[in-house]
Design an enzyme around this catalytic site. Structure first.
Site, PDB file in Angstrom:
ATOM      1  CG  ASN A   6      -1.856   1.101   1.319  1.00 57.73           C
ATOM      2  OD1 ASN A   6      -1.835   1.996   0.468  1.00 57.73           O
ATOM      3  ND2 ASN A   6      -2.716   1.085   2.327  1.00 57.73           N
ATOM      4  NE  ARG A  89      -6.430   1.159  -0.018  1.00 58.99           N
ATOM      5  CZ  ARG A  89      -6.855   1.679   1.104  1.00 58.99           C
ATOM      6  NH1 ARG A  89      -6.060   1.690   2.145  1.00 58.99           N
ATOM      7  NH2 ARG A  89      -8.055   2.178   1.180  1.00 58.99           N
ATOM      8  CG  HIS A 177     -13.089   3.715   2.503  1.00 61.40           C
ATOM      9  ND1 HIS A 177     -13.771   4.828   2.960  1.00 61.40           N
ATOM     10  CD2 HIS A 177     -11.795   3.930   2.802  1.00 61.40           C
ATOM     11  CE1 HIS A 177     -12.916   5.667   3.515  1.00 61.40           C
ATOM     12  NE2 HIS A 177     -11.708   5.153   3.427  1.00 61.40           N
ATOM     13  N   GLY A 209     -10.098   8.743   6.913  1.00 62.66           N
ATOM     14  CA  GLY A 209     -11.029   8.930   5.804  1.00 62.66           C
ATOM     15  C   GLY A 209     -12.263   8.147   6.180  1.00 62.66           C
ATOM     16  NE  ARG A 238      -9.628  12.693   2.897  1.00 64.43           N
ATOM     17  CZ  ARG A 238      -9.650  11.386   2.640  1.00 64.43           C
ATOM     18  NH1 ARG A 238     -10.670  10.841   2.044  1.00 64.43           N
ATOM     19  NH2 ARG A 238      -8.623  10.636   2.994  1.00 64.43           N
ATOM     20  CD  GLU A 385      -8.887  -0.796   4.057  1.00 63.97           C
ATOM     21  OE1 GLU A 385      -8.220  -0.526   5.074  1.00 63.97           O
ATOM     22  OE2 GLU A 385      -9.431   0.057   3.355  1.00 63.97           O
TER      23      GLU A 385
HETATM   24  P1  ADP Z   1      -7.034   5.416   8.270  1.00 64.63           P
HETATM   25  O1  ADP Z   1      -8.158   6.005   7.467  1.00 64.63           O
HETATM   26  O2  ADP Z   1      -5.825   6.289   8.335  1.00 64.63           O
HETATM   27  O3  ADP Z   1      -6.747   3.961   7.963  1.00 64.63           O
HETATM   28  P2  ADP Z   1      -7.951   4.387  10.833  1.00 64.63           P
HETATM   29  O4  ADP Z   1      -8.950   3.400  10.310  1.00 64.63           O
HETATM   30  O5  ADP Z   1      -6.729   3.872  11.469  1.00 64.63           O
HETATM   31  O6  ADP Z   1      -7.605   5.478   9.742  1.00 64.63           O
HETATM   32  O7  ADP Z   1      -8.722   5.317  11.890  1.00 64.63           O
HETATM   33  C1  ADP Z   1      -8.113   6.364  12.544  1.00 64.63           C
HETATM   34  C2  ADP Z   1      -9.128   7.001  13.481  1.00 64.63           C
HETATM   35  O8  ADP Z   1      -9.555   6.014  14.418  1.00 64.63           O
HETATM   36  C3  ADP Z   1      -8.587   8.169  14.281  1.00 64.63           C
HETATM   37  O9  ADP Z   1      -9.519   9.235  14.290  1.00 64.63           O
HETATM   38  C4  ADP Z   1      -8.477   7.584  15.682  1.00 64.63           C
HETATM   39  O10 ADP Z   1      -8.702   8.557  16.669  1.00 64.63           O
HETATM   40  C5  ADP Z   1      -9.614   6.605  15.695  1.00 64.63           C
HETATM   41  N1  ADP Z   1      -9.471   5.629  16.769  1.00 64.63           N
HETATM   42  C6  ADP Z   1      -8.558   4.642  16.888  1.00 64.63           C
HETATM   43  N2  ADP Z   1      -8.727   3.993  18.066  1.00 64.63           N
HETATM   44  C7  ADP Z   1      -9.757   4.600  18.707  1.00 64.63           C
HETATM   45  C8  ADP Z   1     -10.418   4.408  19.958  1.00 64.63           C
HETATM   46  N3  ADP Z   1     -10.046   3.462  20.804  1.00 64.63           N
HETATM   47  N4  ADP Z   1     -11.439   5.247  20.263  1.00 64.63           N
HETATM   48  C9  ADP Z   1     -11.806   6.225  19.422  1.00 64.63           C
HETATM   49  N5  ADP Z   1     -11.250   6.447  18.232  1.00 64.63           N
HETATM   50  C10 ADP Z   1     -10.240   5.653  17.872  1.00 64.63           C
END
Ligand code: ADP
Length: 403
Positions: A6, A89, A177, A209, A238, A385
């Site tokens: 990725n 990806r 996604h 995202g 965004r 993913e």
């Molecule tokens: P990406 O789109 O970069 O793959 P992720 O799926 O890793 O993003 O999601 C990131 C988001 O998930 C961030 O806003 C982070 O704060 C939130 N997040 C991760 N763990 C927790 C948690 N335990 N409680 C609340 N939000 C969380």
């Protein structure tokens, strides 16, 4: 083995799978090379140990070669030929409708779609070029974030702009996604013990995202992202949907061109823009609990927008919903956001079970979080993913049952 890549413009996330059992790929290691073209840092986790390196990474090819040679040095692979396939990806595949072996035509489609995803596709292309040069015998497969949404009917994917914009310039909803949605659908089919082709679901992929999709009889019927991943829900940085006239208006107000304003919609908006605290939901939630007014408004908007789409999508399914799913960083982990969203859905008869919903990392792949009185089942499901890309890569290389 199969290597999954990725790749962004200055980073490469990679994961290696042992695929002796082709139905159950085994995770061997995962890693990240970053600051490519700047200075360089890379690391990977293998056998629960993190290995870190400060090599200079002038480009993707050097980074990939260093990674592969380290795998040989550590005897994780014997030589490059141990890696039979590489799955990439690719964010935007235009109208390509499934994962595909990277033929000249598919490569051209990725190049052609680059203007629609200028932040994402170039990273994939340089990684594909690098792997082709280093491992000429490996079979390369592209998995597209857009492919799953190619079943969206025309009434849903068309915008209300002049039809020539679609016909001559490809202006339409593509959606993103899709690799995550495909994985969730596959798992839902197992969880619900129901043929994929019969599953009706609303899936909320809430990460940095964020998007939602309505799956009708196993096919994407609509989704919130559009021509680009800027549309739809409020996200970490965004804006999601806004009045399009804001762009011209703010361009004049700030004396910035359209590109700069669009960058602000991509990078300085959403949770970060409204809360003025952070793009990270954990920080915004902390501030919310601390009584911060901006955080309260940000959370209110974030969850109301998800709830509104949920109601709209439930309407598309005539209320016959097998499952509502929360996934990705926020969806999987935040009982707080799941509660706030469902508190704002007033007409679907949904009821969360407080205990089941409560934050705990005790679940492996999924957990049911609704009560048995709830009109539809609500789940938190962990998306994966990379595993989906790996399974796609296996199917394209070995099974040849390709669509
Ligand atoms: P990406 O789109 O970069 O793959 P992720 O799926 O890793 O993003 O999601 C990131 C988001 O998930 C961030 O806003 C982070 O704060 C939130 N997040 C991760 N763990 C927790 C948690 N335990 N409680 C609340 N939000 C969380």
């Amino acid at each position: 083995m199969i290597l999954i890549i990725n790749s962004g413009s200055s980073s490469i996330k990679f994961r290696l799978y042992d695929i002796q059992d082709k139905n159950k790929p085994k995770d061997i290691l995962e890693g990240l090379a970053e600051r490519i073209g700047v200075d360089g840092f890379w690391s990977f986790k293998y056998d629960s140990t993190k290995h870190e390196f400060n090599d200079k990474l002038p480009n993707h090819k050097v980074a990939l070669k260093l990674i592969l040679d380290k795998l040989i040095e550590m005897k994780i692979i014997e030589n490059y030929n141990d890696i039979e396939g590489v799955g990439f990806r690719v964010v935007h595949g235009g109208t390509v409708s499934s994962s595909s072996l990277i033929s000249d035509d598919i490569y051209s489609s990725i190049v052609d779609s680059t203007k629609l995803a200028p932040l994402h596709n170039p990273g994939a292309l340089v990684a594909i070029d690098a792997v082709k040069a280093i491992m000429p015998d490996a079979k390369l497969v592209a998995s597209f974030d857009t492919a799953f949404h190619q079943t969206i009917p025309k009434e849903n994917f068309l915008y209300t702009t002049p039809i020539e914009w679609y016909e001559n310039h490809g202006v339409r909803k593509y959606g993103f996604h899709g690799i995550s949605y495909q994985y969730i659908l596959k798992n839902l089919s197992t969880i619900l013990k129901k043929d994929c082709r019969k599953v009706n679901a609303i899936v909320c992929h809430l990460g940095n995202g964020a998007s939602m999709a309505v799956i009708k009889e196993g096919l994407s019927f609509d989704t919130t992202m559009g021509l680009t991943p800027l549309a739809g829900l409020m996200m970490g940085t965004r804006s999601g949907d806004i009045d399009p006239s804001i762009i011209e208006y703010m361009s004049k107000e700030l004396k910035k061109d359209v590109v700069e304003i669009t960058t602000m919609l991509n990078k300085n908006s959403g949770l970060k823009g409204i809360s003025k605290i952070s793009s990270d939901m954990r920080d915004v939630r902390e501030a919310f609990y601390g009584g911060n007014q901006n955080a309260k408004i940000a959370i209110h908007k974030y969850t109301t927008i998800v709830a509104d789409f949920m109601v709209k999508y439930a309407n598309y399914l005539n209320g016959e919903i097998d499952a509502i799913v929360f996934t990705a960083g926020i969806g999987e982990n935040s009982d707080f956001i799941r509660t706030q969203v469902l508190d704002r859905v007033n007409i679907l008869g949904l009821e969360l079970d407080e205990k089941l919903n409560a934050y705990s990392n005790d679940y492996e792949d999924y957990k049911l979080i609704s009560t048995n009185k709830s009109k539809s089942k609500v789940y938190a499901i962990k998306t994966n993913e990379e595993l989906m890309i790996c399974l796609d890569t296996i199917s394209k290389i070995y099974l040849r049952s390709t669509k």
